[in-house]
Scaffold this motif. Structure first.
Motif, short mmCIF file in Angstrom:
data_model
loop_
_atom_site.label_atom_id
_atom_site.label_comp_id
_atom_site.label_asym_id
_atom_site.label_seq_id
_atom_site.Cartn_x
_atom_site.Cartn_y
_atom_site.Cartn_z
N LYS A 1 0.83 -1.20 0.00
CA LYS A 1 0.00 0.00 0.00
C LYS A 1 0.87 1.25 0.00
CE LYS A 1 -4.05 -2.08 2.21
NZ LYS A 1 -4.75 -2.25 3.49
N ILE A 2 1.90 1.27 0.81
CA ILE A 2 2.81 2.43 0.84
C ILE A 2 3.48 2.60 -0.52
CG2 ILE A 2 4.98 3.28 1.83
CD1 ILE A 2 4.01 1.95 4.51
N PHE A 3 3.96 1.49 -1.09
CA PHE A 3 4.63 1.55 -2.39
C PHE A 3 3.72 2.13 -3.46
CE2 PHE A 3 5.57 -0.38 -6.51
CZ PHE A 3 6.89 0.04 -6.69
N PHE A 4 2.49 1.62 -3.55
CA PHE A 4 1.59 2.06 -4.61
C PHE A 4 1.00 3.45 -4.35
CE2 PHE A 4 1.75 -2.47 -5.67
CZ PHE A 4 2.17 -2.34 -6.99
N GLN A 5 0.92 3.87 -3.10
CA GLN A 5 0.51 5.25 -2.82
C GLN A 5 1.56 6.23 -3.32
OE1 GLN A 5 -0.77 5.92 1.30
NE2 GLN A 5 -1.48 3.80 1.33
N LYS A 6 2.83 5.82 -3.25
CA LYS A 6 3.92 6.68 -3.73
C LYS A 6 4.06 6.60 -5.25
CE LYS A 6 6.42 6.75 0.55
NZ LYS A 6 7.67 6.65 1.25
N LEU A 7 3.78 5.43 -5.81
CA LEU A 7 3.91 5.23 -7.25
C LEU A 7 2.82 5.94 -8.04
CD1 LEU A 7 5.36 3.63 -9.59
CD2 LEU A 7 3.58 1.90 -9.25
N LEU A 8 1.61 5.94 -7.49
CA LEU A 8 0.45 6.47 -8.21
C LEU A 8 -0.09 7.72 -7.54
CD1 LEU A 8 -1.37 3.03 -8.48
CD2 LEU A 8 -0.23 4.19 -10.37
N ALA A 9 -0.45 8.70 -8.34
CA ALA A 9 -1.10 9.90 -7.81
C ALA A 9 -2.57 9.58 -7.51
CB ALA A 9 -1.02 11.03 -8.83
N PRO A 10 -3.18 10.30 -6.58
CA PRO A 10 -4.59 10.04 -6.29
C PRO A 10 -5.44 10.09 -7.57
CG PRO A 10 -3.69 11.50 -4.64
CD PRO A 10 -2.62 11.33 -5.70
N GLY A 11 -6.23 9.03 -7.76
CA GLY A 11 -7.08 8.95 -8.94
C GLY A 11 -6.38 8.44 -10.19
N GLU A 12 -5.07 8.27 -10.14
CA GLU A 12 -4.33 7.83 -11.32
C GLU A 12 -4.63 6.37 -11.65
OE1 GLU A 12 0.27 7.35 -12.99
OE2 GLU A 12 -0.07 8.21 -11.01
N ILE A 13 -4.66 6.07 -12.94
CA ILE A 13 -4.83 4.71 -13.44
C ILE A 13 -3.63 4.39 -14.31
CG2 ILE A 13 -6.23 3.19 -14.89
CD1 ILE A 13 -8.64 5.00 -14.19
N LYS A 14 -2.93 3.32 -13.98
CA LYS A 14 -1.78 2.87 -14.77
C LYS A 14 -2.16 1.54 -15.41
CE LYS A 14 2.32 3.80 -13.14
NZ LYS A 14 3.09 4.71 -13.91
N ILE A 15 -2.29 1.54 -16.73
CA ILE A 15 -2.69 0.34 -17.46
C ILE A 15 -1.52 -0.62 -17.52
CG2 ILE A 15 -3.49 -0.56 -19.68
CD1 ILE A 15 -4.85 2.21 -20.10
N ILE A 16 -1.72 -1.83 -17.02
CA ILE A 16 -0.68 -2.85 -17.01
C ILE A 16 -0.93 -3.87 -18.12
CG2 ILE A 16 0.48 -4.64 -15.63
CD1 ILE A 16 0.87 -1.71 -14.62
N ILE A 17 -2.13 -4.44 -18.16
CA ILE A 17 -2.54 -5.34 -19.24
C ILE A 17 -3.82 -4.74 -19.82
CG2 ILE A 17 -3.26 -7.67 -19.87
CD1 ILE A 17 -1.75 -8.67 -17.37
N PRO A 18 -3.73 -4.12 -21.00
CA PRO A 18 -4.91 -3.45 -21.57
C PRO A 18 -6.11 -4.38 -21.65
CG PRO A 18 -2.94 -2.96 -22.85
CD PRO A 18 -2.55 -4.03 -21.87
N GLY A 19 -7.25 -3.85 -21.20
CA GLY A 19 -8.50 -4.59 -21.23
C GLY A 19 -8.65 -5.62 -20.13
N PHE A 20 -7.64 -5.68 -19.17
CA PHE A 20 -7.72 -6.71 -18.14
C PHE A 20 -7.25 -6.26 -16.75
CE2 PHE A 20 -5.94 -10.46 -15.90
CZ PHE A 20 -7.13 -11.14 -15.70
N PHE A 21 -6.11 -5.53 -16.67
CA PHE A 21 -5.55 -5.22 -15.35
C PHE A 21 -4.91 -3.83 -15.32
CE2 PHE A 21 -1.80 -5.53 -12.45
CZ PHE A 21 -2.51 -5.46 -11.26
N ASN A 22 -5.32 -3.07 -14.30
CA ASN A 22 -4.75 -1.74 -14.06
C ASN A 22 -4.30 -1.64 -12.61
OD1 ASN A 22 -5.80 -0.98 -16.61
ND2 ASN A 22 -7.69 -0.28 -15.68
#
Length: 155
Positions: free
Chosen positions: A24-45
Motif C-alpha cells: 500500500k505504501i509503495f503504490f501510494q507513492k507510485l500512483l497519484a490520487p485517482g491515477e490509473i496505470k494500465i498494465i494489461i490493456p483490457g484486463f488489469f490496471n
C-alpha cells in the motif's frame, strides 16, 4: 500435525499485515490520487483509490462513527480467528492467519486514514471488478481455505 502452538497463525498474520502495508505504501507513492496505470490493456490496471466503506465500497457513505465499528469488527475477527486456530493443524492456523492478517492490514488503514487503500483493478473490457488490495486477497484466500477445511470435516 503440530499441536499446542499458534506459530503458523502468528507468522502468517504478521507476514500478511506487513506485506499488505508495504504494498500500500509503495503504490501510494507510485500512483497519484485517482491515477490509473494500465498494465494489461483490457484486463488489469493499477489504481489509486481510497475506500471509506467495506468490501466493494459497500457502506461508503456511512456516518463517521461507522469507521470505529468497522475497526472493532476487524479486531474481533482477528481475535476470534486466533481462538479458532488454537491447537489446530498447520493448515487451519495458516488459513486463519491469512484472514486475520488481512483484517489487521485493513484495520491499520482505517486507524490511520479513516479508509482503506485499494490499488488492484481487474476488468474485462468495460466491466470492472471493484478495486482491492492484498489484505482483501488474503482474506478471500483464507476464507476459501477455511470453507474447504470445514467441508472436509463435515464428511
Amino acid at each position: 500435525m503440530e499441536r499446542f502452538s499458534q506459530k503458523y497463525f502468528f507468522i502468517t498474520a504478521l507476514a500478511v499485515a506487513i506485506v499488505d502495508q508495504a504494498t500500500k505504501i509503495f503504490f501510494q507513492k507510485l500512483l497519484a490520487p485517482g491515477e490509473i496505470k494500465i498494465i494489461i490493456p483490457g484486463f488489469f490496471n493499477l489504481v489509486h483509490v481510497w475506500n471509506p466503506g467495506v468490501a466493494f465500497g459497500f457502506f461508503g457513505n456511512s456516518p463517521h462513527w461507522a469507521r470505529y465499528l468497522l475497526m472493532g469488527i476487524n479486531l474481533v475477527a482477528a481475535t476470534g480467528l486466533y481462538w479458532l486456530a488454537r491447537n489446530k493443524a498447520r493448515s487451519m492456523q495458516i488459513f486463519c492467519g491469512l484472514v486475520a492478517g488481512g483484517a489487521i492490514g485493513n484495520f491499520i488503514d482505517r486507524f490511520y486514514h479513516s479508509r482503506v487503500f485499494d490499488f488492484l483493478d481487474f476488468h474485462i473490457g468495460p466491466y470492472h471488478w471493484p478495486a482491492f488490495n492484498l489484505a482483501d486477497t488474503s482474506i478471500t484466500l483464507g476464507v476459501l481455505g477455511l470453507i474447504f477445511i470445514f467441508s472436509k470435516e463435515g464428511n
